[in-house]
Every structure is written in structure tokens, then in C-alpha cells.
Design a protein around this motif. Structure first.
Motif, short mmCIF file in Angstrom:
data_model
loop_
_atom_site.label_atom_id
_atom_site.label_comp_id
_atom_site.label_asym_id
_atom_site.label_seq_id
_atom_site.Cartn_x
_atom_site.Cartn_y
_atom_site.Cartn_z
N GLU A 60 0.82 -1.47 -0.18
CA GLU A 60 0.09 -0.26 0.21
C GLU A 60 1.05 1.23 -0.15
OE1 GLU A 60 -2.72 0.24 -0.73
OE2 GLU A 60 -3.03 -1.91 -0.69
N THR A 61 2.11 1.52 0.80
CA THR A 61 3.07 2.67 0.74
C THR A 61 4.19 2.33 -0.80
OG1 THR A 61 3.22 2.08 3.17
CG2 THR A 61 4.23 3.02 1.85
N LEU A 62 3.86 1.24 -1.57
CA LEU A 62 4.49 1.55 -2.71
C LEU A 62 3.60 2.33 -4.12
CD1 LEU A 62 6.98 0.79 -4.73
CD2 LEU A 62 5.67 -1.57 -5.12
N MET A 63 2.20 1.81 -3.72
CA MET A 63 1.37 2.35 -4.36
C MET A 63 0.69 3.52 -4.45
SD MET A 63 0.47 -0.65 -6.16
CE MET A 63 2.12 -1.63 -6.17
N TRP A 64 1.23 4.22 -3.02
CA TRP A 64 0.99 5.82 -3.39
C TRP A 64 2.25 6.33 -3.73
CZ3 TRP A 64 -3.10 8.89 -2.22
CH2 TRP A 64 -4.15 8.13 -1.38
N LYS A 65 2.51 5.76 -4.00
CA LYS A 65 3.41 6.05 -4.84
C LYS A 65 2.97 7.15 -6.16
CE LYS A 65 7.62 5.83 -8.28
NZ LYS A 65 9.13 4.68 -8.32
N TYR A 66 2.31 6.09 -6.86
CA TYR A 66 1.08 6.86 -7.66
C TYR A 66 -0.01 7.11 -7.75
CZ TYR A 66 4.51 2.73 -8.83
OH TYR A 66 6.05 2.21 -9.02
N GLN A 67 -0.47 6.63 -6.52
CA GLN A 67 -2.20 7.02 -6.59
C GLN A 67 -1.98 8.18 -5.56
OE1 GLN A 67 -2.90 3.36 -3.93
NE2 GLN A 67 -3.81 2.33 -5.72
N GLN A 68 -3.51 8.91 -5.94
CA GLN A 68 -3.37 10.19 -5.68
C GLN A 68 -5.04 10.31 -5.06
OE1 GLN A 68 -3.31 13.68 -8.12
NE2 GLN A 68 -4.45 12.33 -9.41
N ALA A 69 -5.19 11.07 -4.26
CA ALA A 69 -6.97 10.34 -3.33
C ALA A 69 -7.51 12.04 -4.17
CB ALA A 69 -7.33 11.29 -1.75
#
Length: 109
Positions: A81-90
Motif C-alpha cells: 500500500e505504501t508503494l502504491m501511494w507513489k502512483y495514486q492520488q486521493a
């Protein structure tokens, strides 16, 4: 069986979106196990531009709260999940730290 649809945006950067897609070609086994063991029977993610749509078919015993609690206790899922936040935005209007937003069904044939 119940179905949920959720949405989330990726950071609008072609390189990051390509990396995100590559990660999802080889989702870590621990993450897959957490999905399956939570009662998710089928999960699909679609991409249009930088907008994601997730479709989840779940068993009668599935609970978002139980899934979230189990994921919080799973170090490998937290790493993912921490890794995916590199790509995602709320999405606009999301609470702090909130990712995927549940969508309301407005039509069914």
C-alpha cells in the motif's frame, strides 16, 4: 454475492502509470492472499487515462472493516500500500489517507 465498484485516480504521469500497470501484472502473493482470505471472490481493475475503476464481487461474510483491520496487521500488505501511494492520488473530497472511493450504482439493466 455482492458487488462493489470503487474508483481512484493515479498521478497523471505516463511513466508512473506504466509502472503501476507493471506492478499489477505481478501482484505480491501476500497481497493476493489478503484479498482472497477477506472474502473477495473476484476483483478487476480498469484504467481510463489516470482514472481507475475496481469491481469486487464478494462473499456474504465480506466486510470492509474486517479487511482494513487485517490489512493493517499485515506488514507485507502495508508495504504494498505504501508503494502504491507513489502512483495514486486521493480523489477530491477524500478524507486524509483515504484511497479508493465507493461508487453508487445509478443504473442496472
Amino acid at each position: 454475492m455482492r458487488r462493489y465498484c470503487l474508483t481512484l485516480d493515479l498521478i497523471d504521469d505516463e511513466k508512473l502509470i506504466d509502472e503501476y500497470k507493471q506492478h499489477h501484472k505481478a501482484v505480491w502473493p501476500e497481497v493476493l492472499e489478503s484479498i482472497i482470505s477477506s472474502g473477495i471472490l473476484n476483483m478487476e481493475i480498469y484504467l481510463s487515462g489516470n482514472r481507475l475503476l475496481m469491481i469486487m464481487d464478494v462473499s456474504a461474510n465480506f466486510s470492509f472493516e474486517a479487511k482494513s483491520s487485517a490489512d493493517f496487521e499485515n506488514a507485507k500488505v502495508q508495504e504494498w500500500e505504501t508503494l502504491m501511494w507513489k502512483y495514486q492520488q486521493a480523489l477530491p473530497g477524500a478524507k486524509a489517507g483515504e484511497k479508493w472511493q465507493l461508487m453508487d450504482q445509478i443504473f442496472k439493466l
